[in-house]
Write a protein that holds these residues in place. Structure first.
Motif, short mmCIF file in Angstrom:
data_model
loop_
_atom_site.label_atom_id
_atom_site.label_comp_id
_atom_site.label_asym_id
_atom_site.label_seq_id
_atom_site.Cartn_x
_atom_site.Cartn_y
_atom_site.Cartn_z
N GLY A 15 10.77 5.33 45.35
CA GLY A 15 10.34 4.80 44.07
C GLY A 15 9.98 3.34 44.19
N ASN A 16 10.66 2.50 43.43
CA ASN A 16 10.39 1.07 43.42
C ASN A 16 11.41 0.30 44.26
N THR A 17 12.13 1.00 45.12
CA THR A 17 13.14 0.39 45.98
C THR A 17 12.68 0.48 47.44
N SER A 18 12.79 -0.64 48.13
CA SER A 18 12.46 -0.69 49.56
C SER A 18 13.74 -0.93 50.35
N ASN A 19 13.82 -0.31 51.50
CA ASN A 19 14.92 -0.67 52.39
C ASN A 19 14.34 -1.07 53.74
N ILE A 20 14.96 -2.08 54.33
CA ILE A 20 14.53 -2.60 55.62
C ILE A 20 15.74 -2.66 56.53
N SER A 21 15.61 -2.03 57.68
CA SER A 21 16.65 -2.16 58.69
C SER A 21 16.24 -3.24 59.68
N VAL A 22 17.23 -3.99 60.14
CA VAL A 22 17.04 -5.01 61.16
C VAL A 22 18.00 -4.65 62.28
N ILE A 23 17.45 -4.33 63.46
CA ILE A 23 18.24 -3.81 64.56
C ILE A 23 18.17 -4.77 65.74
N ALA A 24 19.32 -5.25 66.18
CA ALA A 24 19.37 -6.18 67.30
C ALA A 24 18.89 -5.49 68.58
N TYR A 25 18.10 -6.20 69.37
CA TYR A 25 17.71 -5.68 70.68
C TYR A 25 18.93 -5.59 71.60
N ARG A 26 19.79 -6.59 71.51
CA ARG A 26 20.97 -6.66 72.39
C ARG A 26 22.23 -6.71 71.53
#
Length: 106
Positions: A15-26
């Protein structure tokens, strides 16, 4: 330094909600992400785009943070094909966030 030097990202939407994942390389960079990539900083980074609450969820076993941003997609994903209604480019924009090069606590 840019966040993209330490992590990669993926987005999703509902809908009008976004989710963003941020994943460490290390794995050793995950604590640094926790310190510097806060819900408040993400909300400020997307000022003018995200009009609702930003929630952060920590997933230490994955070395990831997940941000749920409400009222972030201009009303939802079905209005126009002429814009990034699904918010897929938001992950790239978030990775452009500046974080301290070295903070002495890593």
């Amino acid at each position: 330094m840019k966040l993209r030097a330490l992590a990669h990202s993926r987005t999703g939407d509902k809908g009008n909600t976004s989710n963003i994942s941020v994943i460490a390389y290390r794995p050793e960079d995950y604590p640094r992400l926790v310190r510097h990539v806060t819900a408040e900083r993400v909300r400020a980074h997307f000022a003018g785009i995200v009009h609702g609450e930003v929630l952060r969820y920590e997933l230490p076993s994955l070395g990831a943070l997940n941000f749920v941003m409400k009222d972030a997609l201009g009303g939802g994903v079905t209005r126009s094909l002429a814009i990034d209604a699904h918010g897929k480019s938001l992950s790239s924009a978030l990775l452009d966030m500046e974080i301290p090069e070295e903070d002495g606590t890593d």
